[in-house]
Design a protein around this motif. Structure first.
Motif, PDB file in Angstrom:
ATOM      1  N   GLY A   1       0.951  -1.581   0.291  1.00 11.18           N
ATOM      2  CA  GLY A   1       0.126  -0.109   0.114  1.00 11.18           C
ATOM      3  C   GLY A   1       1.131   1.246   0.200  1.00 11.18           C
ATOM      4  O   GLY A   1      -0.243   2.660  -0.095  1.00 11.18           O
ATOM      5  N   LEU A   2       2.220   1.738   0.593  1.00  9.85           N
ATOM      6  CA  LEU A   2       3.057   2.005   0.660  1.00  9.85           C
ATOM      7  C   LEU A   2       3.188   3.159  -1.460  1.00  9.85           C
ATOM      8  O   LEU A   2       2.738   1.851  -2.405  1.00  9.85           O
ATOM      9  CB  LEU A   2       4.685   2.533   0.806  1.00  9.85           C
ATOM     10  N   VAL A   3       3.436   3.904  -1.521  1.00  7.28           N
ATOM     11  CA  VAL A   3       3.876   4.840  -2.738  1.00  7.28           C
ATOM     12  C   VAL A   3       5.023   3.671  -3.248  1.00  7.28           C
ATOM     13  O   VAL A   3       4.694   4.048  -4.656  1.00  7.28           O
ATOM     14  CB  VAL A   3       4.230   6.465  -2.254  1.00  7.28           C
ATOM     15  N   PHE A   4       5.394   3.558  -2.590  1.00  5.50           N
ATOM     16  CA  PHE A   4       7.143   2.626  -3.459  1.00  5.50           C
ATOM     17  C   PHE A   4       5.823   1.206  -4.670  1.00  5.50           C
ATOM     18  O   PHE A   4       6.882   0.904  -5.444  1.00  5.50           O
ATOM     19  CB  PHE A   4       7.827   2.001  -3.406  1.00  5.50           C
ATOM     20  N   GLY A   5       5.017   0.810  -4.072  1.00  3.37           N
ATOM     21  CA  GLY A   5       4.628  -0.019  -5.029  1.00  3.37           C
ATOM     22  C   GLY A   5       3.821   1.278  -7.097  1.00  3.37           C
ATOM     23  O   GLY A   5       4.012  -0.331  -7.593  1.00  3.37           O
ATOM     24  N   ARG A   6       4.013   2.120  -6.797  1.00  2.00           N
ATOM     25  CA  ARG A   6       3.127   2.879  -7.510  1.00  2.00           C
ATOM     26  C   ARG A   6       4.671   2.674  -8.646  1.00  2.00           C
ATOM     27  O   ARG A   6       4.573   2.132  -9.802  1.00  2.00           O
ATOM     28  CB  ARG A   6       3.012   3.840  -7.779  1.00  2.00           C
ATOM     29  N   VAL A   7       5.652   2.394  -7.856  1.00  3.21           N
ATOM     30  CA  VAL A   7       6.951   2.420  -9.669  1.00  3.21           C
ATOM     31  C   VAL A   7       7.331   1.160  -9.408  1.00  3.21           C
ATOM     32  O   VAL A   7       7.699   1.585 -10.795  1.00  3.21           O
ATOM     33  CB  VAL A   7       8.371   2.930  -8.198  1.00  3.21           C
ATOM     34  N   LEU A   8       7.668   0.271  -8.490  1.00  2.00           N
ATOM     35  CA  LEU A   8       7.108  -0.796  -9.407  1.00  2.00           C
ATOM     36  C   LEU A   8       6.064  -1.494 -10.410  1.00  2.00           C
ATOM     37  O   LEU A   8       6.962  -2.213 -11.296  1.00  2.00           O
ATOM     38  CB  LEU A   8       7.573  -2.399  -8.401  1.00  2.00           C
TER      39      LEU A   8
END
Length: 330
Positions: A112-119
């Motif tokens: 759920g953190l924003v890093f998931g969008r980068v991935l």
């Protein structure tokens, strides 16, 4: 006006076309440079060189905007087709290499953190590569595994790592993440839309104390709380999963230091911290010398999102440790 050379060039470097396409899509040299993670001056040189080789202006530039010329509009579909063919060729042969065949393992800390969008964006950029996510660790724990070769990349506060642990690692600044406080239901501060730091005076706030995999986060909390009358709460059992987290939080009743993008938790409310706005500096971290198309895609995805959404712009009245600020602009 660019002077036209006699005849059209036989060969145009794909790098020049990639620079042109990035500026065409962003219509902004700074954002395009961040998307390609190159210096703006280098990007501008590549565009000017392409204009010289083609003998025409591709953009009309002013202090306010960048606009494609008619020749720029004419070139764009050709450039996209050339780059797509090059990417397809590279991908076809990369599949046979050991680097591309091996999955890239990335620790995202928590779902759920924003890093998931980068991935997710990186996966779109290199669909032939396997980028695997795990959700296990803070950056201190992840960095040791990256250095040992058991993990490829992670996200977090690079400045919070000991110098010896940073030595074999490389980093790319990704985001200044505004911090927040997670309050147990019924807490007196729950009624506020934003929580001034001064209102936490006298509170014990949980910040991962006792967890040796998140030492960089506890250190950031201690720096933030110093001189403000806020204590770091003593160690609590490490809760895995939202149900256990909610149970431990309800039992101990301590606010929890978090970030504004922290996923919702049952029995708790998330409130941004203000006056000042404390920032959690986030970098993408990997092992020096790692050569993998998945890492290249992660770096490009992080740069794209940071440029598009202003992730590396500090809000007014922000707080960040001096050492972190230096590393984030390095």
């Amino acid at each position: 006006m660019v002077t036209s050379p006699p005849g059209a060039p036989r060969d145009v470097e794909p790098r020049l076309l990639r620079a042109f396409v990035a500026v065409s899509e962003e219509l902004h040299f700074t954002r395009a440079a961040a998307r390609l993670y190159v210096a703006q001056q280098a990007l501008s040189r590549d565009v000017r060189r392409l204009e010289r080789e083609l003998g025409t202006d591709l953009f009309v530039r002013s202090t306010r905007q960048v606009v494609l010329t008619a020749d720029g509009e004419r070139l764009l579909p050709y450039a996209r087709r050339v780059l797509a063919a090059q990417d397809e060729l590279t991908a076809a042969f990369a599949r046979g290499s050991a680097a591309a065949a091996r999955p890239l393992l990335v620790d995202l800390n928590s779902p759920g953190l924003v890093f998931g969008r980068v991935l997710e964006r990186a996966r779109q950029l290199v669909p032939h590569c396997e980028l695997m996510a795990r959700f296990e660790s803070g950056l201190t724990g992840a960095a040791a595994e990256i250095a040992a070769g058991r993990l490829d990349a992670s996200f977090g506060r690079y400045a919070g790592l000991p110098a010896a642990l940073r030595a074999p690692l490389a980093q790319q600044p990704v985001r200044y993440e505004p911090m927040a406080v997670l309050l147990p239901a019924g807490h007196p501060l729950e009624a506020l839309d934003e929580v001034p730091l001064a209102r936490l005076a006298g509170e014990r706030v949980y910040a991962g104390a006792g967890n040796d995999r998140t030492l960089e986060w506890t250190d950031l909390a201690e720096r933030l709380f110093a001189g403000r009358g806020i204590e770091v709460a003593p160690p609590a059992p490490l809760a895995v999963g939202p149900e256990e987290f909610a149970r431990i939080m309800a039992k101990h009743r301590n606010p929890v230091l978090a970030v504004v993008g922290f996923p919702g938790m049952p029995g708790a409310v998330l409130r941004p911290l203000v006056d000042p706005v404390p920032l959690s500096p986030v970098s993408l971290v990997w092992r020096r010398g790692l050569d993998h198309p998945g890492l290249d895609a992660l770096r490009r995805a992080a740069a794209e999102l940071a440029a598009a959404e202003g992730w590396l712009v500090r809000p007014a009245n922000a707080w960040i440790p001096d050492n972190d600020a230096l590393i984030m602009v390095s």
